[in-house]
Design an enzyme around this catalytic site. Structure first.
Site, PDB file in Angstrom:
ATOM      1  N   ARG A  26       0.826  -1.220   0.000  1.00 36.77           N
ATOM      2  CA  ARG A  26       0.000   0.000   0.000  1.00 36.77           C
ATOM      3  C   ARG A  26       0.859   1.268   0.000  1.00 36.77           C
ATOM      4  NH1 ARG A  26      -5.606  -0.752   1.751  1.00 36.77           N
ATOM      5  NH2 ARG A  26      -6.160  -2.630   0.638  1.00 36.77           N
ATOM      6  N   ARG A  30      -3.559   6.518   1.005  1.00 34.73           N
ATOM      7  CA  ARG A  30      -4.146   7.708   1.642  1.00 34.73           C
ATOM      8  C   ARG A  30      -3.260   8.418   2.643  1.00 34.73           C
ATOM      9  NH1 ARG A  30      -9.377   4.535   3.284  1.00 34.73           N
ATOM     10  NH2 ARG A  30      -7.735   2.965   3.248  1.00 34.73           N
ATOM     11  N   ARG A  39      -6.827  11.340  -6.093  1.00 40.79           N
ATOM     12  CA  ARG A  39      -8.070  10.583  -6.014  1.00 40.79           C
ATOM     13  C   ARG A  39      -9.273  11.512  -6.142  1.00 40.79           C
ATOM     14  NH1 ARG A  39     -10.644   7.333  -1.068  1.00 40.79           N
ATOM     15  NH2 ARG A  39     -11.225   9.473  -0.631  1.00 40.79           N
ATOM     16  N   ASP A  76      -6.519  -2.772  -7.629  1.00 39.56           N
ATOM     17  CA  ASP A  76      -7.078  -3.442  -6.458  1.00 39.56           C
ATOM     18  C   ASP A  76      -7.293  -4.915  -6.774  1.00 39.56           C
ATOM     19  OD1 ASP A  76      -8.185  -2.545  -3.683  1.00 39.56           O
ATOM     20  OD2 ASP A  76      -9.499  -4.140  -4.383  1.00 39.56           O
ATOM     21  N   TYR A 153     -14.665 -12.211  -0.427  1.00 39.61           N
ATOM     22  CA  TYR A 153     -15.366 -10.958  -0.752  1.00 39.61           C
ATOM     23  C   TYR A 153     -16.593 -11.211  -1.623  1.00 39.61           C
ATOM     24  CZ  TYR A 153     -11.617  -8.162   1.245  1.00 39.61           C
ATOM     25  OH  TYR A 153     -10.736  -7.589   2.122  1.00 39.61           O
TER      26      TYR A 153
HETATM   27  O1  CP3 Z   1       0.108  -1.647  -2.535  1.00 44.73           O
HETATM   28  C1  CP3 Z   1      -0.190  -0.699  -3.301  1.00 44.73           C
HETATM   29  O2  CP3 Z   1       0.166   0.473  -3.110  1.00 44.73           O
HETATM   30  C2  CP3 Z   1      -0.930  -1.047  -4.568  1.00 44.73           C
HETATM   31  C3  CP3 Z   1      -2.342  -0.851  -4.557  1.00 44.73           C
HETATM   32  C4  CP3 Z   1      -3.244  -1.780  -3.782  1.00 44.73           C
HETATM   33  C5  CP3 Z   1      -4.493  -1.350  -3.297  1.00 44.73           C
HETATM   34  N1  CP3 Z   1      -5.164  -2.427  -2.800  1.00 44.73           N
HETATM   35  C6  CP3 Z   1      -4.983   0.034  -3.350  1.00 44.73           C
HETATM   36  C7  CP3 Z   1      -6.115   0.425  -2.512  1.00 44.73           C
HETATM   37  C8  CP3 Z   1      -3.149  -3.146  -3.510  1.00 44.73           C
HETATM   38  C9  CP3 Z   1      -1.994  -4.089  -3.750  1.00 44.73           C
HETATM   39  C10 CP3 Z   1      -4.379  -3.547  -2.901  1.00 44.73           C
HETATM   40  C11 CP3 Z   1      -4.679  -4.941  -2.519  1.00 44.73           C
HETATM   41  C12 CP3 Z   1      -5.900  -5.228  -1.760  1.00 44.73           C
HETATM   42  N2  CP3 Z   1      -7.136  -4.687  -1.887  1.00 44.73           N
HETATM   43  C13 CP3 Z   1      -5.981  -6.250  -0.788  1.00 44.73           C
HETATM   44  C14 CP3 Z   1      -4.870  -7.193  -0.414  1.00 44.73           C
HETATM   45  C15 CP3 Z   1      -3.849  -6.540   0.421  1.00 44.73           C
HETATM   46  C16 CP3 Z   1      -4.297  -6.181   1.792  1.00 44.73           C
HETATM   47  O3  CP3 Z   1      -4.226  -4.978   2.117  1.00 44.73           O
HETATM   48  O4  CP3 Z   1      -4.674  -7.084   2.553  1.00 44.73           O
HETATM   49  C17 CP3 Z   1      -7.309  -6.264  -0.303  1.00 44.73           C
HETATM   50  C18 CP3 Z   1      -7.848  -7.163   0.787  1.00 44.73           C
HETATM   51  C19 CP3 Z   1      -8.034  -5.276  -1.011  1.00 44.73           C
HETATM   52  C20 CP3 Z   1      -9.472  -4.955  -0.894  1.00 44.73           C
HETATM   53  C21 CP3 Z   1      -9.672  -3.549  -0.506  1.00 44.73           C
HETATM   54  N3  CP3 Z   1      -9.472  -2.469  -1.340  1.00 44.73           N
HETATM   55  C22 CP3 Z   1     -10.063  -3.060   0.740  1.00 44.73           C
HETATM   56  C23 CP3 Z   1     -10.374  -3.917   1.953  1.00 44.73           C
HETATM   57  C24 CP3 Z   1     -10.109  -1.658   0.632  1.00 44.73           C
HETATM   58  C25 CP3 Z   1     -10.543  -0.670   1.684  1.00 44.73           C
HETATM   59  C26 CP3 Z   1      -9.352  -0.421   2.525  1.00 44.73           C
HETATM   60  C27 CP3 Z   1      -9.583   0.667   3.533  1.00 44.73           C
HETATM   61  O5  CP3 Z   1      -8.681   0.738   4.401  1.00 44.73           O
HETATM   62  O6  CP3 Z   1     -10.550   1.418   3.445  1.00 44.73           O
HETATM   63  C28 CP3 Z   1      -9.700  -1.309  -0.647  1.00 44.73           C
HETATM   64  C29 CP3 Z   1      -9.535   0.054  -1.192  1.00 44.73           C
HETATM   65  C30 CP3 Z   1      -8.143   0.468  -1.553  1.00 44.73           C
HETATM   66  N4  CP3 Z   1      -7.287  -0.261  -2.321  1.00 44.73           N
HETATM   67  C31 CP3 Z   1      -7.509   1.691  -1.227  1.00 44.73           C
HETATM   68  C32 CP3 Z   1      -6.251   1.685  -1.841  1.00 44.73           C
HETATM   69  C33 CP3 Z   1      -5.226   2.779  -1.851  1.00 44.73           C
HETATM   70  C34 CP3 Z   1      -8.131   2.820  -0.428  1.00 44.73           C
HETATM   71  C35 CP3 Z   1      -9.115   3.461  -1.337  1.00 44.73           C
HETATM   72  C36 CP3 Z   1      -9.272   4.928  -1.121  1.00 44.73           C
HETATM   73  O7  CP3 Z   1      -8.473   5.710  -1.700  1.00 44.73           O
HETATM   74  O8  CP3 Z   1     -10.204   5.280  -0.408  1.00 44.73           O
END
Ligand code: CP3
Length: 353
Positions: A26, A30, A39, A76, A153
């Site tokens: 990540r 944010r 964003r 994602d 999911y």
């Molecule tokens: O690592 C990186 O920088 C690359 C981008 C990336 C994102 N999601 C961006 C993201 C990667 C590799 C992921 C993987 C991902 N997404 C996983 C596996 C890794 C982990 O963290 O366990 C999972 C389970 C998801 C599903 C997902 N997407 C969730 C649960 C959420 C909400 C997270 C939260 O904290 O609110 C997302 C959204 C998401 N994916 C964000 C980002 C930067 C936040 C979105 C926003 O800008 O509001």
């Protein structure tokens, strides 16, 4: 095109490096004000994923601030269920949700046949734009969720505290669950190979929810499908190995079977001592990890001390990629990330003589 900095690829192949490479799950996200601005400009998180230029911009943002040894595609894991027609959306502050969910064996049987590479062309476009922009500075990581993690999911319809519905489905309908996981394994294989074709130089499988399973269910419903994917990945491109990394959060207890999965690297969360992991892995794979992400809220001195401790724990020799044990969280002070990255580079040289 040759890479200017290939220590991440070398470490994954357990070849000698000058200092330990580091990146952060990540790393685009944010906690960076410039991410929040882009964003906003995109409109929503999904719009950001679907716009190759803006996805490239947020991929590059952490590399402008920090000395990371790898870039990770901005996207994602939930793009695959979305491609299967489940209708992904994000409720502000609530995480991901699906308009359609899987609740019966018939729902699994009725999933559409999907050409993942075509349906998710926007992801491949982002990969090529990012590769061009990187211009060989550092390698680009592509990624996918594991079949099990995606299935949770798709069944729950979003995140979950106890995964009651996903586990109930698995216990009551093991055959339907296997059919779903099989469909997802094919989709993930096509997806990762398409990312590799588009220019991804490393791929990581995120098995975020493998660690909630019982030992026998983990092997049967999660690891078996990741193994199948790894066996069918493109192994070489542009004259170089394309290494694969498997990350099961809370998977330290099953390290030996994960090490035997065929992946080149194994991601570790913070609940296992990396010295113990190194001993148990026996030099068969590279290890990636494993600082507690919450450590980034501590003082710079405490962060540096913890980095030092993890480096010492891994000790001498190749095969270590420094990372967090899970993703960075939004409230971290961006200055603390510099301390983390620079400490890894400054303190690790002694282990590579
Ligand atoms: O690592 C990186 O920088 C690359 C981008 C990336 C994102 N999601 C961006 C993201 C990667 C590799 C992921 C993987 C991902 N997404 C996983 C596996 C890794 C982990 O963290 O366990 C999972 C389970 C998801 C599903 C997902 N997407 C969730 C649960 C959420 C909400 C997270 C939260 O904290 O609110 C997302 C959204 C998401 N994916 C964000 C980002 C930067 C936040 C979105 C926003 O800008 O509001």
């Amino acid at each position: 095109m040759s890479l200017k900095n290939d220590r991440f690829l070398k470490a994954l192949m357990r070849e000698p490096v000058d200092v330990t490479p580091v990146w952060m799950m990540r790393q685009a996200g944010r906690y960076l004000p410039e991410y929040r601005a882009t964003r906003k400009q995109a409109g929503s998180f999904l719009d950001l994923c679907k716009n190759a230029e803006l996805a490239c911009e947020v991929t590059m943002q952490p590399l402008r601030r920090y000395d990371f040894d790898a870039a990770i595609l901005f996207s994602d894991i939930l793009t695959i269920p979305d491609a299967f027609g489940q209708g992904l959306y994000f409720e502000e502050g609530e995480g991901p949700k699906f308009r359609k969910v899987i609740r019966t064996a018939a729902d699994v049987e009725n999933l559409p046949e999907v050409n993942i590479a075509a349906e998710l062309e926007y992801v491949m476009n982002a990969v090529s734009v990012i590769r061009k922009e990187l211009n060989g500075a550092v390698p680009l990581i592509g990624f996918s969720g594991s079949p099990w993690t995606l299935a949770t999911y798709m069944i729950e319809g979003g995140g979950s505290k106890d995964f009651r519905l996903a586990k109930q489905f698995m216990y009551d309908n093991p055959e339907a669950m296997h059919l779903l996981l099989d469909k997802l394994a094919d989709a993930v294989t096509d997806y990762l190979n398409a990312q590799i074709d588009a220019g991804a130089q490393v791929v990581q499988i995120f098995d975020t929810w493998g660690g909630i399973l019982t030992p026998s269910c983990y092997l049967e419903f999660s690891l078996a499908y990741m193994k199948k994917i790894i066996a069918n990945l493109t192994k070489e491109r542009e004259g170089r190995r394309v290494p694969s990394i498997v990350f099961t959060k809370n998977g330290g207890q099953w390290l030996e079977p994960i090490v035997a999965s065929g992946a080149d690297g194994v991601g570790l969360d913070w609940t296992i001592d990396i010295a113990e992991a190194k001993r148990r892995a026996g030099g068969a794979v590279a290890l990636q990890g494993n600082m507690d992400p919450t450590m980034l809220y501590a003082s710079p001195a405490a962060i540096r001390k913890e980095v030092d401790q993890i480096l010492a724990s891994y000790g001498s020799g190749p095969g270590h990629v420094f990372n967090l044990g899970h993703g960075i969280t939004p409230q971290v002070n961006p200055d603390h990330v510099s301390v983390f990255v620079d400490s890894v580079h400054e303190l690790s040289g002694q282990y590579h003589k």
